[in-house]
Design an enzyme around this catalytic site. Structure first.
Site, PDB file in Angstrom:
ATOM      1  N   SER A 124       4.993  10.564  14.326  1.00 40.04           N
ATOM      2  CA  SER A 124       5.135  11.731  13.417  1.00 40.04           C
ATOM      3  C   SER A 124       5.542  12.826  14.304  1.00 40.04           C
ATOM      4  O   SER A 124       5.253  13.037  15.466  1.00 40.04           O
ATOM      5  CB  SER A 124       3.602  11.591  12.645  1.00 40.04           C
ATOM      6  OG  SER A 124       3.761  13.103  12.240  1.00 40.04           O
ATOM      7  N   TYR A 148      -5.722  13.147  13.656  1.00 37.16           N
ATOM      8  CA  TYR A 148      -4.838  12.325  13.219  1.00 37.16           C
ATOM      9  C   TYR A 148      -3.618  12.527  14.074  1.00 37.16           C
ATOM     10  O   TYR A 148      -3.259  11.654  14.691  1.00 37.16           O
ATOM     11  CB  TYR A 148      -4.207  12.541  11.795  1.00 37.16           C
ATOM     12  CG  TYR A 148      -3.000  11.966  11.529  1.00 37.16           C
ATOM     13  CD1 TYR A 148      -1.941  12.860  11.357  1.00 37.16           C
ATOM     14  CD2 TYR A 148      -2.699  10.728  11.370  1.00 37.16           C
ATOM     15  CE1 TYR A 148      -0.570  12.493  11.498  1.00 37.16           C
ATOM     16  CE2 TYR A 148      -1.244  10.227  11.216  1.00 37.16           C
ATOM     17  CZ  TYR A 148      -0.314  11.280  11.041  1.00 37.16           C
ATOM     18  OH  TYR A 148       0.830  10.615  11.027  1.00 37.16           O
ATOM     19  N   LYS A 152      -1.631   9.974  17.152  1.00 36.27           N
ATOM     20  CA  LYS A 152      -0.415   9.635  17.533  1.00 36.27           C
ATOM     21  C   LYS A 152       0.293  10.076  18.908  1.00 36.27           C
ATOM     22  O   LYS A 152       1.054   9.153  19.536  1.00 36.27           O
ATOM     23  CB  LYS A 152       0.622  10.534  16.544  1.00 36.27           C
ATOM     24  CG  LYS A 152       0.523  10.122  14.904  1.00 36.27           C
ATOM     25  CD  LYS A 152       0.777   8.450  14.655  1.00 36.27           C
ATOM     26  CE  LYS A 152       0.973   8.234  13.066  1.00 36.27           C
ATOM     27  NZ  LYS A 152       1.050   6.769  12.886  1.00 36.27           N
TER      28      LYS A 152
END
Ligand code: WQD
Length: 338
Positions: A124, A148, A152
């Site tokens: 992302s 979050y 990643k």
């Protein structure tokens, strides 16, 4: 190729399944349906015209992942599986770290044991951290501002370190910008649980009368109309990027490749709203409110590496996106039925 799609019943995974089958690949899906519904499977079978092999279990269950690889040999894996809500990750960080990292560990261990070394990973643009220079380039350092995003960043690092142990690895890290839109058939699309956090599904629910009005989070940014800019990429363009990356991994000598999947330009909140008005044919009520904490003024990609190395480019406009999103929302006002 026989490709395992981890999280293949989800928003981006399901659109990628359709394009993989159309391109002649054999697809196997594993999904725990924590953020998708089994109804999607039937719709995918209608769209592809072929039965879909689906294994419903959690990727963090190492024994089940191992059994799947023992039973079926895979040429490649595309890993979409993972929790992805920024706000929720702040509230329950342990759930996010455990789920997103453990599911990746299970998959990679099974891939190593069974000689499958081609992996496309759903990363992302959030890995570019706080206020990166735009347009964002893959060479930028990575960091995050929420759990979050850190999952990643960490998974990308895990994959780079694993690739360093065996020359057979071919890994593609795909950094998505803002995935939006839906399949042109209107039968699959984003199906957020509860009130959407993201702009596009929220606007779509205002348009269909499910929500009263859009709150525009700030109009005092240093942008043309004062509202924040984002790189909205149609989910079909995103799915095409996964196919191109899968193919590229069969010819590159690089063990790990990183590609931005974005359009390369920023669209403002109000521009999205007005594009949606054009799609739905009526005005949409909105109110400008305070900025949302953690938001940045502008985020958009430099997609030139993907264009050069993958021969891939996003083609759909914000009007294409809103037309497809509206068709999906109007046809499924309550999302997928349970
Ligand atoms: C877009 C713009 C908001 C809702 C997030 C994640 C990112 C990725 C994509 C996973 C912003 C504004 C929004 C609303 C608004 N997810 N907005 N009113 O924040 O760019 O990215 O989703 O990979 O990791 O951070 O997307 O859709 O939430 O917001 O004004 O009701 O719309 O301020 O400028 P975002 P978004």
């Amino acid at each position: 190729m026989r490709v395992l799609i981890a999280g293949g019943a989800g928003y981006i995974g399901s659109h990628t399944v359709v394009q993989l089958v159309a391109a002649g690949h054999e697809v196997v899906v594993v999904d725990n349906f924590s953020n998708s519904k089994p109804t999607v499977v039937g719709r995918l079978e209608s769209l592809t015209g072929t039965p879909l092999e689906v294994h419903a279990f959690d990727l963090t269950d190492r024994d089940k992942v191992e059994s799947l690889f023992a039973a079926r040999s895979f040429d490649a894996v595309i890993h979409f599986g993972g929790f992805k809500a920024v706000g929720e990750s702040v509230e329950v960080p342990l759930e996010y770290y455990q789920n997103n990292l453990d599911s990746t560990f299970s998959l990679v261990r099974a891939m190593q044991r069974h000689g499958c070394f081609r992996l496309v990973f759903s990363s992302s643009a959030t890995v570019y951290g706080e206020n990166p220079p735009v347009p964002m380039k893959e060479e930028l350092p990575t960091s995050a501002t929420n759990p979050y995003g850190w999952t990643k960043v960490m998974i990308e690092q895990v994959l780079r370190d694993v690739a360093a142990t065996d020359e057979r690895w071919r890994i593609g890290l795909l950094r998505y910008f803002n995935p939006v839109g839906a399949h042109a058939s209107g039968t699959i699309g984003e199906d957020p649980q509860g009130i959407p956090n993201n702009l596009m599904p929220y606007i779509a629910q205002v348009a269909v009368g499910k929500l009263e009005k859009l709150s525009v989070f700030g109009d005092d940014y240093d942008t043309p109309d004062g509202t924040a800019l984002r790189d909205y990429i149609h989910v079909e363009d995103l799915a095409a990027g996964h196919l191109a990356a899968l193919t590229r991994l069969g010819s590159t000598d690089e063990r790990v490749s990183t590609w931005n999947l974005g359009t390369g330009h920023g669209t403002s909140v109000l521009e999205v709203l007005h594009a949606f008005e054009r799609a739905c044919g009526h005005e949409l009520p909105y109110e400008v409110v305070a900025r949302r904490s953690g938001d940045i003024a502008a985020s958009y990609a430099d997609p030139s590496r993907a264009e050069r190395e993958l021969g891939w480019k996003a083609t759909r406009t914000i009007d294409d996106i809103c037309a497809d999103q509206w068709r999906w929302q109007r046809g499924n006002p309550l999302g997928y039925p349970d």
